[in-house]
Structures are given as C-alpha cells and as structure tokens.
Design a protein around this motif. Structure first.
Motif, PDB file in Angstrom:
ATOM      1  N   ALA A   1       0.829  -1.209   0.000  1.00 25.44           N
ATOM      2  CA  ALA A   1       0.000   0.000   0.000  1.00 25.44           C
ATOM      3  C   ALA A   1       0.859   1.252   0.000  1.00 25.44           C
ATOM      4  O   ALA A   1       0.543   2.245  -0.681  1.00 25.44           O
ATOM      5  CB  ALA A   1      -0.927  -0.007   1.217  1.00 25.44           C
ATOM      6  N   ALA A   2       1.960   1.234   0.754  1.00 22.81           N
ATOM      7  CA  ALA A   2       2.856   2.397   0.799  1.00 22.81           C
ATOM      8  C   ALA A   2       3.497   2.631  -0.568  1.00 22.81           C
ATOM      9  O   ALA A   2       3.623   3.773  -1.026  1.00 22.81           O
ATOM     10  CB  ALA A   2       3.929   2.195   1.865  1.00 22.81           C
ATOM     11  N   LYS A   3       3.917   1.557  -1.224  1.00 23.84           N
ATOM     12  CA  LYS A   3       4.483   1.690  -2.580  1.00 23.84           C
ATOM     13  C   LYS A   3       3.466   2.304  -3.529  1.00 23.84           C
ATOM     14  O   LYS A   3       3.759   3.264  -4.263  1.00 23.84           O
ATOM     15  CB  LYS A   3       4.926   0.329  -3.102  1.00 23.84           C
ATOM     16  CG  LYS A   3       5.285   0.321  -4.595  1.00 23.84           C
ATOM     17  CD  LYS A   3       5.450  -1.093  -5.111  1.00 23.84           C
ATOM     18  CE  LYS A   3       5.744  -1.129  -6.607  1.00 23.84           C
ATOM     19  NZ  LYS A   3       4.571  -0.833  -7.444  1.00 23.84           N
ATOM     20  N   ALA A   4       2.250   1.747  -3.533  1.00 27.10           N
ATOM     21  CA  ALA A   4       1.227   2.236  -4.453  1.00 27.10           C
ATOM     22  C   ALA A   4       0.865   3.694  -4.166  1.00 27.10           C
ATOM     23  O   ALA A   4       0.733   4.498  -5.097  1.00 27.10           O
ATOM     24  CB  ALA A   4      -0.013   1.350  -4.360  1.00 27.10           C
ATOM     25  N   ALA A   5       0.733   4.036  -2.885  1.00 26.65           N
ATOM     26  CA  ALA A   5       0.386   5.413  -2.527  1.00 26.65           C
ATOM     27  C   ALA A   5       1.477   6.382  -2.967  1.00 26.65           C
ATOM     28  O   ALA A   5       1.197   7.474  -3.480  1.00 26.65           O
ATOM     29  CB  ALA A   5       0.155   5.516  -1.021  1.00 26.65           C
ATOM     30  N   SER A   6       2.741   5.981  -2.780  1.00 26.31           N
ATOM     31  CA  SER A   6       3.845   6.868  -3.149  1.00 26.31           C
ATOM     32  C   SER A   6       3.951   7.048  -4.661  1.00 26.31           C
ATOM     33  O   SER A   6       4.426   8.079  -5.131  1.00 26.31           O
ATOM     34  CB  SER A   6       5.168   6.329  -2.590  1.00 26.31           C
ATOM     35  OG  SER A   6       5.513   5.084  -3.178  1.00 26.31           O
ATOM     36  N   GLN A   7       3.484   6.054  -5.436  1.00 24.34           N
ATOM     37  CA  GLN A   7       3.559   6.147  -6.893  1.00 24.34           C
ATOM     38  C   GLN A   7       2.320   6.808  -7.497  1.00 24.34           C
ATOM     39  O   GLN A   7       2.422   7.563  -8.463  1.00 24.34           O
ATOM     40  CB  GLN A   7       3.744   4.749  -7.492  1.00 24.34           C
ATOM     41  CG  GLN A   7       5.098   4.132  -7.178  1.00 24.34           C
ATOM     42  CD  GLN A   7       5.244   2.741  -7.767  1.00 24.34           C
ATOM     43  OE1 GLN A   7       4.323   1.926  -7.696  1.00 24.34           O
ATOM     44  NE2 GLN A   7       6.393   2.465  -8.356  1.00 24.34           N
ATOM     45  N   ILE A   8       1.157   6.513  -6.938  1.00 19.83           N
ATOM     46  CA  ILE A   8      -0.087   7.029  -7.502  1.00 19.83           C
ATOM     47  C   ILE A   8      -0.407   8.424  -6.965  1.00 19.83           C
ATOM     48  O   ILE A   8      -1.030   9.236  -7.652  1.00 19.83           O
ATOM     49  CB  ILE A   8      -1.234   6.035  -7.212  1.00 19.83           C
ATOM     50  CG1 ILE A   8      -1.011   4.771  -8.053  1.00 19.83           C
ATOM     51  CG2 ILE A   8      -2.603   6.643  -7.502  1.00 19.83           C
ATOM     52  CD1 ILE A   8      -1.983   3.650  -7.759  1.00 19.83           C
ATOM     53  N   MET A   9       0.052   8.711  -5.739  1.00 17.93           N
ATOM     54  CA  MET A   9      -0.148  10.041  -5.149  1.00 17.93           C
ATOM     55  C   MET A   9       1.210  10.632  -4.757  1.00 17.93           C
ATOM     56  O   MET A   9       1.482  10.868  -3.580  1.00 17.93           O
ATOM     57  CB  MET A   9      -1.077   9.931  -3.936  1.00 17.93           C
ATOM     58  CG  MET A   9      -2.459   9.391  -4.260  1.00 17.93           C
ATOM     59  SD  MET A   9      -3.550   9.277  -2.800  1.00 17.93           S
ATOM     60  CE  MET A   9      -2.967   7.739  -2.070  1.00 17.93           C
ATOM     61  N   PRO A  10       2.092  10.834  -5.729  1.00 20.54           N
ATOM     62  CA  PRO A  10       3.472  11.218  -5.415  1.00 20.54           C
ATOM     63  C   PRO A  10       3.603  12.578  -4.723  1.00 20.54           C
ATOM     64  O   PRO A  10       4.621  12.822  -4.060  1.00 20.54           O
ATOM     65  CB  PRO A  10       4.153  11.233  -6.791  1.00 20.54           C
ATOM     66  CG  PRO A  10       3.042  11.465  -7.758  1.00 20.54           C
ATOM     67  CD  PRO A  10       1.869  10.753  -7.184  1.00 20.54           C
ATOM     68  N   ASP A  11       2.614  13.436  -4.877  1.00 16.56           N
ATOM     69  CA  ASP A  11       2.685  14.762  -4.267  1.00 16.56           C
ATOM     70  C   ASP A  11       2.112  14.788  -2.853  1.00 16.56           C
ATOM     71  O   ASP A  11       2.126  15.839  -2.199  1.00 16.56           O
ATOM     72  CB  ASP A  11       1.929  15.784  -5.132  1.00 16.56           C
ATOM     73  CG  ASP A  11       2.546  15.921  -6.522  1.00 16.56           C
ATOM     74  OD1 ASP A  11       3.776  15.750  -6.636  1.00 16.56           O
ATOM     75  OD2 ASP A  11       1.787  16.178  -7.483  1.00 16.56           O
ATOM     76  N   GLN A  12       1.624  13.645  -2.383  1.00 18.13           N
ATOM     77  CA  GLN A  12       1.020  13.572  -1.052  1.00 18.13           C
ATOM     78  C   GLN A  12       2.078  13.136  -0.038  1.00 18.13           C
ATOM     79  O   GLN A  12       2.870  12.228  -0.296  1.00 18.13           O
ATOM     80  CB  GLN A  12      -0.138  12.570  -1.049  1.00 18.13           C
ATOM     81  CG  GLN A  12      -1.198  12.845  -2.109  1.00 18.13           C
ATOM     82  CD  GLN A  12      -2.081  14.012  -1.748  1.00 18.13           C
ATOM     83  OE1 GLN A  12      -2.785  13.992  -0.753  1.00 18.13           O
ATOM     84  NE2 GLN A  12      -2.049  15.052  -2.578  1.00 18.13           N
ATOM     85  N   SER A  13       2.081  13.764   1.124  1.00 19.48           N
ATOM     86  CA  SER A  13       3.022  13.352   2.183  1.00 19.48           C
ATOM     87  C   SER A  13       2.586  12.014   2.759  1.00 19.48           C
ATOM     88  O   SER A  13       1.396  11.727   2.901  1.00 19.48           O
ATOM     89  CB  SER A  13       3.074  14.406   3.287  1.00 19.48           C
ATOM     90  OG  SER A  13       1.789  14.638   3.837  1.00 19.48           O
ATOM     91  N   LEU A  14       3.572  11.162   3.072  1.00 24.55           N
ATOM     92  CA  LEU A  14       3.308   9.778   3.474  1.00 24.55           C
ATOM     93  C   LEU A  14       4.068   9.440   4.751  1.00 24.55           C
ATOM     94  O   LEU A  14       5.233   9.822   4.910  1.00 24.55           O
ATOM     95  CB  LEU A  14       3.732   8.821   2.355  1.00 24.55           C
ATOM     96  CG  LEU A  14       3.764   7.311   2.675  1.00 24.55           C
ATOM     97  CD1 LEU A  14       2.345   6.770   2.842  1.00 24.55           C
ATOM     98  CD2 LEU A  14       4.496   6.546   1.560  1.00 24.55           C
ATOM     99  N   ALA A  15       3.409   8.690   5.641  1.00 23.48           N
ATOM    100  CA  ALA A  15       4.067   8.125   6.814  1.00 23.48           C
ATOM    101  C   ALA A  15       3.580   6.692   6.994  1.00 23.48           C
ATOM    102  O   ALA A  15       2.405   6.392   6.757  1.00 23.48           O
ATOM    103  CB  ALA A  15       3.773   8.938   8.060  1.00 23.48           C
ATOM    104  N   VAL A  16       4.500   5.807   7.386  1.00 21.74           N
ATOM    105  CA  VAL A  16       4.156   4.421   7.704  1.00 21.74           C
ATOM    106  C   VAL A  16       4.498   4.193   9.170  1.00 21.74           C
ATOM    107  O   VAL A  16       5.652   4.410   9.577  1.00 21.74           O
ATOM    108  CB  VAL A  16       4.918   3.422   6.810  1.00 21.74           C
ATOM    109  CG1 VAL A  16       4.507   1.990   7.144  1.00 21.74           C
ATOM    110  CG2 VAL A  16       4.691   3.723   5.333  1.00 21.74           C
TER     111      VAL A  16
END
Length: 561
Positions: A19-34
C-alpha cells in the motif's frame, strides 16, 4: 501540535508495504508516513518473530512482489525451494528501500487509538519519544491478522514453574529453551508443527496437544502433489482449477458460463465433488495417515473443501511425520484440564512433563487498534439490528441459490462463530465511509496468494482514495448489498476455516484479483494466450508493471479528490 500527513499507513507487513508503494507512486505529491510497532518491516517476518527454522509455506516465485523479483543471485534461494524467514525479512526491507519509502517508516511506533476529526483521522501513538498525536487525511490500516495472539488461560498455570507463552514469542524466548528435555506444544495448526519440529531439532521431545473440540489437525500437504508432482503453491493459482470453487465474484474472471454449469447443475456439482475428493485423497495417501496409528491422529477431520487458507505445505529439512512415528513428537487429542509443577494434566488424566509450554493457538481476528467517537455502528453496516437480520437472511438465500452444494455443511466439533464478520466493500472499505474516501483496510483477508493480493489491494486502495477507480457503485444500498453477499458467503464456504469471521481465499484469490483489476480499468488476463491463461498459474510476475499501465490511462483524467 500533531504531525499531519496526507496518507498514513499503519503496519509494514506485506500489505502495508504494498500500500505504501502504491500510494507513493499514484499520489506522489502527497506526504506519506508508515507507522510500524516492530523494529523492522515484515509483519509476520519482522526480525523479532523469526524463530529457528522458520520458512515460508510458498516456494520462491509465488511469494514475491511483482515489481521486485527475489533474484537467486541476491537472496540465494534456489528454484523450487521454500524461503527462510531471515531472507524474507531482508527482502521486505530491501523492497521499501528500492521504492524509496523506507525513510517514511517510523519503527517502534504503536498506534493506540484512532478517532475521526472532521474529514481526517487523529491517531494517538506511542513511540521512542513517548506519546504523541498524528493527523491522517487518508488512513490505510494494514495491521494484518497475526497481531493479537489468542492466548488461552489454564487452571493452575501459576504453579507450572516453566515458561508458558504464545508462539508469537517463540523467537524472543528461545534463549530460555536451551537444554529443554520435554516441550508441550498446544495447537493443531502449521505454527504448532513448526514449533514442535524446531524443539525436536534442538534436542527436546514434544507432546503435541490438539483440542478435541477445535478445528483439529491442519491440512498439510507435500510441496509437490498429484501423480504429475506439480507445485501445490502454483496449482492453487491455475485458473481452470479456480472454477472448482463456488465463489460469488468468480464471474469477474470472464468465465461465468463455465462456473454456472459447474455449480448450478447436478452434473457440474458431481464433477466439482470428484475434483475435491481426488485432491483430498491424494494428500491423505501421500502423508500416509492411515499407515500408522500415531499418524492417524493427525488426519484432518473435515474435507479440504471446507478448510480455506489454513491449508499448509510440508517445508521441513527432514520428514515431519517420521518424528511422530519414532515418538519424538507424541500427539494427544484432548483438553488441558490444569497445570502443576512442570506438569500439564489432560482431561483424561494423562500427565505430561513440561519444561516449556508453547501455545500455537492462533490469533484474534480483530484489529489491535481501538477506535473511538465513531457512532453506534462503528465500522459495521449502518442499519438497525432488525434490518441487518433481514439482509443476512436475504444474502444466505442468494448464496445457497447460487451454490446449492454449500447447504450440506460439515459436522463441526466446535461452536461456530455467531458474531458479525468484518463487513467491508471489496473486503477493504467500510460501507459508511465508501464515499468519504478517507479510510481503507488492506490485508484483512487470509489468502494463499499473499504477494499478488497485497500488490493489487494496495493499488486499488490508492486509486480509490484518490477517487480514480473506474468502477464503484453509486449508491450506499448497492454497496451494502454486495457486502452482505460476499461476507455471508464466507460463513457457508469455509466453516472449518476463517470464513465466518473474515475473507478466506484459496482458489478464490485469483478471481478476487480479477475483480479489483477490472475496478481499475486494467486487463485481468495477463497471459499471452487463452490456453496459457487457463492452464498456467497466475504468478506475481504476471502483475508486474500495473502502476505504469494504470498511469498511462488515468494520470490525465484525475478526478477531484
């Protein structure tokens, strides 16, 4: 002030990492934390859960992410071999590094409670720096199904005077087990066999206690089955074989006519019954259950048809059943009555010497995280109790109309689960939040095709949260109707597995992936020809490049999130 992120993933196991991989690729401009409570990625394969000899059920090639092959040159696992736990931990760590989000993972960070705050979520977490709050505009929960041990209590356990713990802690407690002469292992699942084998390898004898009012011994098969010696972990992914599983989303594979014949006609059901009878008989014969009185105790109690993803594979260096035949592992079918000093006493009076007791007694199939402030229905269906009963009855009728074979249920030795299963659309989204697009569960399924399922669930979730699915019901009523059909089906399909509580996939995993791919406007037929599509296993590598395929047709048509 609370830290704020556009996307927060809770959990860094297979599903959380996907899910983290997909989120970082599909929503690259969104900040992410795991947020991960352990000290390394991996979930089941995190470093502090790797007990001696632990290996994957799957062999190399069926247990890897599509876009990150487990190369023999790097990981040292030869073809047709099971994967050591240490290799899987390293592989999953490398995966996070390779796709550039390892530094987004906050380790040793436990999520305690979550509450809604407007359109976002507030997470109260405990980490190395103490307690703090995190705001997630979009929340992906990937806490999995093996987070909370199901630890039994026994009368007199305080008098045992020996280590007593759940198999989850087998690795951490290993230093205490040196020079153990006799171990008591409780449980009949694969993890119980693993612990028993490891203890014998360490020089102990083992008393294996399997409850007489439980699910019984696990269905466990050789890695290569049928007279043609085919890999079991690949056979479960062959499309024509998936036709033999009654599944309400099966028609998503495009072969609804064949499925209708097999499950809707007398002749078809006869063919299906013969298929499962032959499959079960092959395993029973290969394991020789009927050739030895002690092995007979490990013969499964119900047909493999009803078991679900609890099906396991023999992946030991030496034959497990030889240890049963020569008395290194002694099998007892019964109940533990109480404990005394270094002794476990069964209900029939049998006394077992115990230098250690390890409970391989499964997991609580519930989220370890507590929610507050959600309202009366929490994440269940937003309907009254009386309406829910009507929906249950309607879905039951639909399931049995589609699959009459399921009406003749097996006789169980345990009381079936009566509480509600997890009710999620596509087994991912709570019905009440389907149009909010701010929360999703991944990994709330038990599947033999973990890597592929995690990949596609992660991609689907990122597309859903960014409002870029091609197919989603337009009304809450449609979503509720599908949730009821799919979740009530589980109760009828896998009464001896997890079906009454959560999605349980064996042959159902491939058509489930088909369904999610079609939701995203992607081609679910991944082979070069129709013959290959029907006869070759749908392996993780067949789903390589999904994000790139999806971006080619969706990046220029972004809907308002």
């Amino acid at each position: 002030m609370a830290e704020t992120y556009d996307v927060v993933v809770v959990g860094a196991g297979w599903f959380g990492l996907a899910a983290a991989k997909a989120a970082s690729q599909i929503m690259p401009d969104q900040s992410l934390a795991v947020l991960e409570s352990a000290e390394t990625p991996g979930g089941t394969w995190t470093k502090n859960r790797l007990y001696p000899g632990l290996k994957s059920n799957n062999m190399v090639g069926t247990y890897e992410f599509p876009d990150f092959p487990m190369a023999e040159s790097k990981y040292g696992v030869k073809p047709n071999n099971h994967i050591p736990g240490t290799v899987l931990n390293q592989y999953l760590t490398d995966f996070a590094h390779h796709f550039g989000f390892f530094n987004k993972i906050q380790f040793r960070t436990k999520v305690d409670t979550i509450e809604p705050v407007g359109e976002a979520w507030k997470l109260f977490v405990t980490g190395p720096s103490g307690e703090r709050a995190v705001i997630a505009k979009k929340l992906i929960l990937a806490t999995g199904l093996t987070s909370t041990p199901n630890m039994p209590t026994y009368k007199g356990s305080e008098n045992l005077g020996a280590p007593l713990f759940h198999a989850k802690d087998f690795c951490a407690r290993a230093p205490e087990l040196k020079n153990v002469k006799n171990s008591v292992v409780v449980g009949g699942a694969k993890s119980a066999f693993d612990v028993a084998y490891a203890q014998v390898e360490a020089g102990s004898t083992v008393d294996l206690v399997i409850r007489d009012d439980g699910h019984g011994p696990v269905w466990i098969a050789p890695a290569f089955v049928t007279p043609f010696k085919k890999r079991l972990d690949q056979l479960l992914l062959i499309r024509w074989m998936t036709f033999m599983a009654p599944c309400p989303w099966g028609k998503e594979d495009g072969f609804g006519g064949i499925r209708g014949f097999l499950h809707g006609t007398f002749i078809g059901r006869f063919i299906v019954d013969m298929f499962w009878k032959i499959l079960s008989a092959d395993v029973i014969s290969a394991n020789g259950y009927d050739t030895h009185p002690e092995l007979k105790k490990l013969k499964p109690w119900n047909s493999a048809f009803w078991i679900g993803s609890g099906l396991s594979i023999l992946n030991y260096q030496t034959p497990l059943f030889d240890l049963v035949k020569n008395g290194k592992i002694r099998v007892h079918i019964g109940q533990i009555d109480h404990m005394e000093k270094n002794t476990v006493i069964l209900a029939d009076g049998t006394r077992l010497h115990a230098d250690v007791v390890v409970c391989s007694t499964g997991w609580k199939k519930e989220s370890p995280i507590k929610f507050q402030g959600l309202g009366p229905h929490e994440f269940g269906l937003d309907v009254s109790q009386s309406e829910k009963m009507k929906l249950n009855a309607k879905a039951d009728r639909e399931v049995l109309d589609m699959f009459p074979r399921l009406e003749k249920q097996p006789e169980l030795r345990f009381a079936p689960k009566t509480s509600d299963p997890l009710r999620l659309y596509r087994f991912i989204v709570p019905s009440g939040y389907a149009f909010s697009r701010n929360i999703a569960w991944v990994g709330a399924v038990s599947s033999v095709s973990t890597a592929s399922c995690a990949t596609v669930q992660g991609h689907w979730t990122a597309a859903y949260l960014s409002n870029r699915l091609d197919r989603l019901p337009s009304t809450k009523a449609e979503i509720t109707q599908e949730i009821m059909l799919h979740t009530q089906w589980g109760k009828w399909r896998y009464p001896c597995g997890y079906g009454a509580a959560l999605p349980d996939f064996v042959f159902e995993g491939v058509p489930y992936i088909d369904m999610l791919l079609r939701d995203m406007g992607l081609n679910n037929k991944r082979k070069k020809s129709w013959f290959s599509e029907l006869t070759e296993p749908c392996l993780p590598r067949d789903y390589a490049g999904l994000v790139e395929e999806w971006k080619a047709t969706h990046d220029d048509s972004i809907k308002k999130v």
